[in-house]
Design an enzyme around this catalytic site. Structure first.
Site, mmCIF file in Angstrom:
data_model
loop_
_atom_site.group_PDB
_atom_site.id
_atom_site.type_symbol
_atom_site.label_atom_id
_atom_site.label_comp_id
_atom_site.label_asym_id
_atom_site.label_seq_id
_atom_site.Cartn_x
_atom_site.Cartn_y
_atom_site.Cartn_z
ATOM 1 N N HIS A 137 0.831 -1.201 0.000
ATOM 2 C CA HIS A 137 0.000 0.000 0.000
ATOM 3 C C HIS A 137 0.869 1.257 0.000
ATOM 4 O O HIS A 137 1.943 1.302 0.607
ATOM 5 C CB HIS A 137 -0.922 0.006 1.229
ATOM 6 C CG HIS A 137 -2.074 -0.936 1.097
ATOM 7 N ND1 HIS A 137 -3.195 -0.634 0.367
ATOM 8 C CD2 HIS A 137 -2.267 -2.186 1.585
ATOM 9 C CE1 HIS A 137 -4.041 -1.649 0.417
ATOM 10 N NE2 HIS A 137 -3.495 -2.601 1.149
ATOM 11 N N ARG A 204 20.773 -8.294 3.506
ATOM 12 C CA ARG A 204 21.998 -7.910 2.817
ATOM 13 C C ARG A 204 22.822 -9.165 2.538
ATOM 14 O O ARG A 204 22.725 -10.154 3.269
ATOM 15 C CB ARG A 204 22.816 -6.920 3.658
ATOM 16 C CG ARG A 204 22.042 -5.654 4.015
ATOM 17 C CD ARG A 204 22.905 -4.662 4.787
ATOM 18 N NE ARG A 204 22.121 -3.519 5.228
ATOM 19 C CZ ARG A 204 21.785 -2.489 4.450
ATOM 20 N NH1 ARG A 204 22.189 -2.479 3.187
ATOM 21 N NH2 ARG A 204 21.075 -1.494 4.923
#
Length: 248
Positions: A137, A204
């Site tokens: 959203h 990461r």
């Protein structure tokens, strides 16, 4: 009196054991009868459901399955939600919104929620409770409830042979390469290169492989011992219980 009490206790104990066995046998029958495959589709009409694939019972939320394609020899665990679109009964066009390649394993309680495009390559395996979505959203209007703001779609792709750990979240726009490990509880966005290990929120790269340097940083534990010479494919299948490779 004590003898009578002992007999009653023993009878109750035997009755409970018998009832427990009956319940478990009944539940196994329900699981087998309720599992979904292309030979036993139940009420579902998937766009594609390959040979040897099975969705375990009880299923999670499944709707607009005509826009969902599942390749051959997949295992979809219990209570896995696979949905296309934001509500049932939509005509989403001829192309699949959610495409799961052959030989995939989706852990129990996972969610694949597609609105534009989610593609899993062959042999992608996930742990339990993984969440994969191609929609988020917007939050531009500070006065309008966030759930009512117009959503943003970005395709998601997970490369063949990747492993997605328990509780990981794959966000819209994620493009995960081939043979990538996503550590448990990681949150993945953006592009992840082939042959890497990612961890964290946001995830990461913590380890990667190249032909010239191998794994960096190096793997600390010993490599698995090779299979003994002379072991046949039939013996391996008998040991594992099923063929891990997709037939040609």
């Amino acid at each position: 009196m004590s003898i009578t009490r002992s007999l009653l206790t023993a009878a109750r104990s035997r009755g409970r054991r018998a009832a427990g066995r009956l319940v478990h046998r009944g539940w196994r029958w329900v699981q087998e009868a309720g599992a979904v495959s292309n030979q036993q589709p139940g009420p579902y009409r998937f766009g594609e459901l390959g040979d040897g694939s099975k969705l375990a019972f009880p299923l999670g939320t499944v709707f607009n399955e005509q826009s969902i394609a599942i390749g051959p020899f997949c295992i979809i665990g219990e209570r896995v939600t696979i949905s296309a679109g934001f509500l049932p009964g939509l005509d989403l066009g001829p192309e699949p919104i959610v495409r799961i390649g052959g030989g995939c394993v989706i852990g129990r309680g996972s969610h694949l929620v597609g609105h534009q495009s989610i593609v899993l390559g062959d042999n992608v395996w996930t742990g339990p409770g993984v969440y994969i979505t191609d929609q988020a959203h917007e939050y531009r209007d500070t006065e309008l409830p966030i759930g009512k703001q117009w959503p943003r779609n970005e395709p998601v792709e997970i490369g063949a042979g990747s492993w997605i750990g328990t509780g990981a979240v794959i966000l819209p726009g994620a493009r995960i390469g081939r043979n990538v490990v996503v550590a448990a509880n990681s949150v993945v966005r953006g592009e992840i290169p082939d042959h890497s290990v990612v961890a964290g929120a946001p995830a990461r790269v913590v380890r990667s492989w190249t032909p010239s340097e191998g794994w960096q940083p190096p793997i600390r534990h010993d490599a698995p011992r090779p299979l003994p010479e002379g072991v046949t494919a039939e013996q391996l299948r008998a040991l594992v219980g099923w063929d891990l490779h997709i037939p040609e």
